[in-house]
Design a protein around this motif. Structure first.
Motif, PDB file in Angstrom:
ATOM      1  N   THR A  97       5.464   5.945   5.613  1.00 50.12           N
ATOM      2  CA  THR A  97       4.747   6.792   4.885  1.00 50.12           C
ATOM      3  C   THR A  97       5.524   7.314   3.943  1.00 50.12           C
ATOM      4  O   THR A  97       7.010   7.724   4.074  1.00 50.12           O
ATOM      5  CB  THR A  97       3.684   8.113   5.366  1.00 50.12           C
ATOM      6  OG1 THR A  97       5.350   8.512   5.813  1.00 50.12           O
ATOM      7  CG2 THR A  97       2.995   7.861   6.581  1.00 50.12           C
ATOM      8  N   THR A  98       4.815   7.992   2.474  1.00 50.27           N
ATOM      9  CA  THR A  98       5.776   8.598   1.318  1.00 50.27           C
ATOM     10  C   THR A  98       4.608   9.236   0.625  1.00 50.27           C
ATOM     11  O   THR A  98       3.763   9.202   0.699  1.00 50.27           O
ATOM     12  CB  THR A  98       6.527   7.442   0.651  1.00 50.27           C
ATOM     13  OG1 THR A  98       7.549   8.217   0.033  1.00 50.27           O
ATOM     14  CG2 THR A  98       5.391   6.103   0.489  1.00 50.27           C
ATOM     15  N   LYS A  99       5.778  10.400   0.008  1.00 47.64           N
ATOM     16  CA  LYS A  99       4.787  11.300  -1.472  1.00 47.64           C
ATOM     17  C   LYS A  99       4.503   9.906  -2.453  1.00 47.64           C
ATOM     18  O   LYS A  99       5.096   9.510  -2.797  1.00 47.64           O
ATOM     19  CB  LYS A  99       4.353  12.419  -0.965  1.00 47.64           C
ATOM     20  CG  LYS A  99       5.448  13.169  -0.493  1.00 47.64           C
ATOM     21  CD  LYS A  99       5.700  14.535  -0.835  1.00 47.64           C
ATOM     22  CE  LYS A  99       5.494  15.178   0.874  1.00 47.64           C
ATOM     23  NZ  LYS A  99       4.688  16.352   0.906  1.00 47.64           N
ATOM     24  N   LYS A 100       3.631  10.679  -2.908  1.00 45.99           N
ATOM     25  CA  LYS A 100       2.966   9.419  -4.995  1.00 45.99           C
ATOM     26  C   LYS A 100       4.551   9.401  -5.239  1.00 45.99           C
ATOM     27  O   LYS A 100       4.870   8.519  -5.630  1.00 45.99           O
ATOM     28  CB  LYS A 100       2.440  10.129  -5.342  1.00 45.99           C
ATOM     29  CG  LYS A 100       1.910   9.388  -6.697  1.00 45.99           C
ATOM     30  CD  LYS A 100       0.650   9.979  -6.913  1.00 45.99           C
ATOM     31  CE  LYS A 100       0.029   9.569  -8.114  1.00 45.99           C
ATOM     32  NZ  LYS A 100      -1.701   9.956  -8.510  1.00 45.99           N
ATOM     33  N   GLU A 101       5.173  10.753  -5.380  1.00 46.32           N
ATOM     34  CA  GLU A 101       6.701  10.775  -6.376  1.00 46.32           C
ATOM     35  C   GLU A 101       7.491   9.963  -6.144  1.00 46.32           C
ATOM     36  O   GLU A 101       7.812   9.640  -6.680  1.00 46.32           O
ATOM     37  CB  GLU A 101       6.675  12.026  -6.397  1.00 46.32           C
ATOM     38  CG  GLU A 101       5.410  13.309  -7.235  1.00 46.32           C
ATOM     39  CD  GLU A 101       4.575  13.895  -6.452  1.00 46.32           C
ATOM     40  OE1 GLU A 101       4.412  13.705  -5.230  1.00 46.32           O
ATOM     41  OE2 GLU A 101       3.192  14.282  -6.649  1.00 46.32           O
ATOM     42  N   ALA A 102       7.696  10.112  -4.335  1.00 42.86           N
ATOM     43  CA  ALA A 102       9.004   8.776  -4.098  1.00 42.86           C
ATOM     44  C   ALA A 102       8.606   7.552  -3.753  1.00 42.86           C
ATOM     45  O   ALA A 102       9.532   6.843  -3.699  1.00 42.86           O
ATOM     46  CB  ALA A 102       9.010  10.013  -2.427  1.00 42.86           C
ATOM     47  N   SER A 103       6.977   7.416  -3.768  1.00 46.41           N
ATOM     48  CA  SER A 103       7.016   5.407  -4.272  1.00 46.41           C
ATOM     49  C   SER A 103       7.631   5.282  -4.776  1.00 46.41           C
ATOM     50  O   SER A 103       8.030   3.472  -3.977  1.00 46.41           O
ATOM     51  CB  SER A 103       5.671   6.012  -3.885  1.00 46.41           C
ATOM     52  OG  SER A 103       4.709   5.549  -5.074  1.00 46.41           O
ATOM     53  N   ALA A 104       7.736   4.867  -5.774  1.00 49.07           N
ATOM     54  CA  ALA A 104       8.498   4.732  -7.276  1.00 49.07           C
ATOM     55  C   ALA A 104      10.338   4.258  -6.624  1.00 49.07           C
ATOM     56  O   ALA A 104      10.268   3.117  -6.868  1.00 49.07           O
ATOM     57  CB  ALA A 104       8.818   4.884  -8.479  1.00 49.07           C
ATOM     58  N   GLU A 105      10.378   4.819  -5.779  1.00 41.74           N
ATOM     59  CA  GLU A 105      12.173   5.053  -5.379  1.00 41.74           C
ATOM     60  C   GLU A 105      12.155   3.580  -4.156  1.00 41.74           C
ATOM     61  O   GLU A 105      13.151   3.105  -3.986  1.00 41.74           O
ATOM     62  CB  GLU A 105      12.458   6.094  -4.799  1.00 41.74           C
ATOM     63  CG  GLU A 105      12.504   7.546  -5.244  1.00 41.74           C
ATOM     64  CD  GLU A 105      12.673   8.655  -4.710  1.00 41.74           C
ATOM     65  OE1 GLU A 105      13.326   8.425  -3.285  1.00 41.74           O
ATOM     66  OE2 GLU A 105      13.509   9.548  -5.249  1.00 41.74           O
ATOM     67  N   MET A 106      10.797   2.699  -3.827  1.00 39.14           N
ATOM     68  CA  MET A 106      10.933   1.398  -2.938  1.00 39.14           C
ATOM     69  C   MET A 106      11.034   0.691  -3.394  1.00 39.14           C
ATOM     70  O   MET A 106      11.630  -0.367  -2.879  1.00 39.14           O
ATOM     71  CB  MET A 106       9.420   2.183  -2.484  1.00 39.14           C
ATOM     72  CG  MET A 106       9.007   2.877  -1.555  1.00 39.14           C
ATOM     73  SD  MET A 106       7.630   3.229  -0.382  1.00 39.14           S
ATOM     74  CE  MET A 106       7.446   1.812   1.176  1.00 39.14           C
ATOM     75  N   LYS A 151       0.490  -0.975  -0.009  1.00 36.27           N
ATOM     76  CA  LYS A 151      -0.213  -0.108   0.171  1.00 36.27           C
ATOM     77  C   LYS A 151       0.914   1.144  -0.277  1.00 36.27           C
ATOM     78  O   LYS A 151       0.963   2.168  -0.533  1.00 36.27           O
ATOM     79  CB  LYS A 151      -1.040   0.193   1.295  1.00 36.27           C
ATOM     80  CG  LYS A 151      -2.175   1.291   1.101  1.00 36.27           C
ATOM     81  CD  LYS A 151      -1.685   2.374   2.123  1.00 36.27           C
ATOM     82  CE  LYS A 151      -3.053   3.067   2.088  1.00 36.27           C
ATOM     83  NZ  LYS A 151      -2.119   4.542   2.098  1.00 36.27           N
ATOM     84  N   VAL A 152       2.059   1.401   0.743  1.00 30.68           N
ATOM     85  CA  VAL A 152       2.783   2.249   1.361  1.00 30.68           C
ATOM     86  C   VAL A 152       3.357   2.742  -0.532  1.00 30.68           C
ATOM     87  O   VAL A 152       3.735   3.738  -0.450  1.00 30.68           O
ATOM     88  CB  VAL A 152       3.877   2.758   2.318  1.00 30.68           C
ATOM     89  CG1 VAL A 152       4.882   3.648   2.280  1.00 30.68           C
ATOM     90  CG2 VAL A 152       2.749   2.715   4.108  1.00 30.68           C
ATOM     91  N   SER A 153       3.728   1.559  -0.853  1.00 34.04           N
ATOM     92  CA  SER A 153       4.307   1.459  -1.817  1.00 34.04           C
ATOM     93  C   SER A 153       3.848   2.101  -3.467  1.00 34.04           C
ATOM     94  O   SER A 153       3.917   2.356  -4.438  1.00 34.04           O
ATOM     95  CB  SER A 153       5.475   0.390  -2.086  1.00 34.04           C
ATOM     96  OG  SER A 153       5.070  -0.916  -2.404  1.00 34.04           O
ATOM     97  N   ARG A 154       2.163   1.627  -3.138  1.00 36.90           N
ATOM     98  CA  ARG A 154       1.493   2.445  -4.382  1.00 36.90           C
ATOM     99  C   ARG A 154       1.512   0.861  -5.568  1.00 36.90           C
ATOM    100  O   ARG A 154       1.605   1.405  -6.548  1.00 36.90           O
ATOM    101  CB  ARG A 154       1.799   3.706  -4.759  1.00 36.90           C
ATOM    102  CG  ARG A 154       0.886   4.534  -3.714  1.00 36.90           C
ATOM    103  CD  ARG A 154       1.234   6.186  -4.740  1.00 36.90           C
ATOM    104  NE  ARG A 154       0.933   7.243  -3.452  1.00 36.90           N
ATOM    105  CZ  ARG A 154       1.120   7.270  -1.979  1.00 36.90           C
ATOM    106  NH1 ARG A 154       2.427   6.856  -1.893  1.00 36.90           N
ATOM    107  NH2 ARG A 154       0.509   8.314  -1.557  1.00 36.90           N
ATOM    108  N   LEU A 155       2.210  -0.063  -4.993  1.00 38.72           N
ATOM    109  CA  LEU A 155       1.617  -0.987  -6.387  1.00 38.72           C
ATOM    110  C   LEU A 155       0.500  -1.572  -5.953  1.00 38.72           C
ATOM    111  O   LEU A 155       0.059  -1.927  -6.434  1.00 38.72           O
ATOM    112  CB  LEU A 155       2.907  -2.469  -5.513  1.00 38.72           C
ATOM    113  CG  LEU A 155       5.153  -2.209  -6.042  1.00 38.72           C
ATOM    114  CD1 LEU A 155       5.137  -3.064  -4.755  1.00 38.72           C
ATOM    115  CD2 LEU A 155       4.834  -1.911  -7.192  1.00 38.72           C
TER     116      LEU A 155
END
Length: 94
Positions: free
Chosen positions: A66-75, A8-12
């Motif tokens: 927690t992370t912002k949408k733009e930074a989630s791809a860095e996870m 969820k946090v990584s927005r996968l």
């Protein structure tokens, strides 16, 4: 961090409840082993997620609460993205 929360946090996967359902159906593997939603994930783990006819393999590069949408791809880093053939035919190809 729990697998369902990481997804969820990584927005996968958009919602944690959906991530939990997918994991509990046995459609997610961590380092080659079938995982449950409560399984812990660590940096360096490889996840294989099966969505219908798509299989996504990623490596976890970062874990944050927690992370912002733009930074989630860095996870994570995408290792492979495979699609099975779609057997539904629109028309007859003969």
């Amino acid at each position: 961090m729990r697998l369902d929360k990481y997804l969820k946090v990584s927005r996968l996967i958009k919602r944690r409840t959906i991530a939990k359902e997918i994991a509990d159906q046995g459609r997610i593997s961590i380092n080659g082993k079938v995982a449950k939603s409560s399984s812990d994930v660590l940096t360096g783990d490889n996840l294989e997620i099966r969505f219908g006819n798509k299989t996504l393999t990623i490596e976890i590069t970062k874990i944050v609460e927690t992370t912002k949408k733009e930074a989630s791809a860095e996870m994570y880093t995408v290792i492979s993205e495979q699609y099975e053939r779609d057997y539904r035919q629109v028309g007859d190809e003969n």
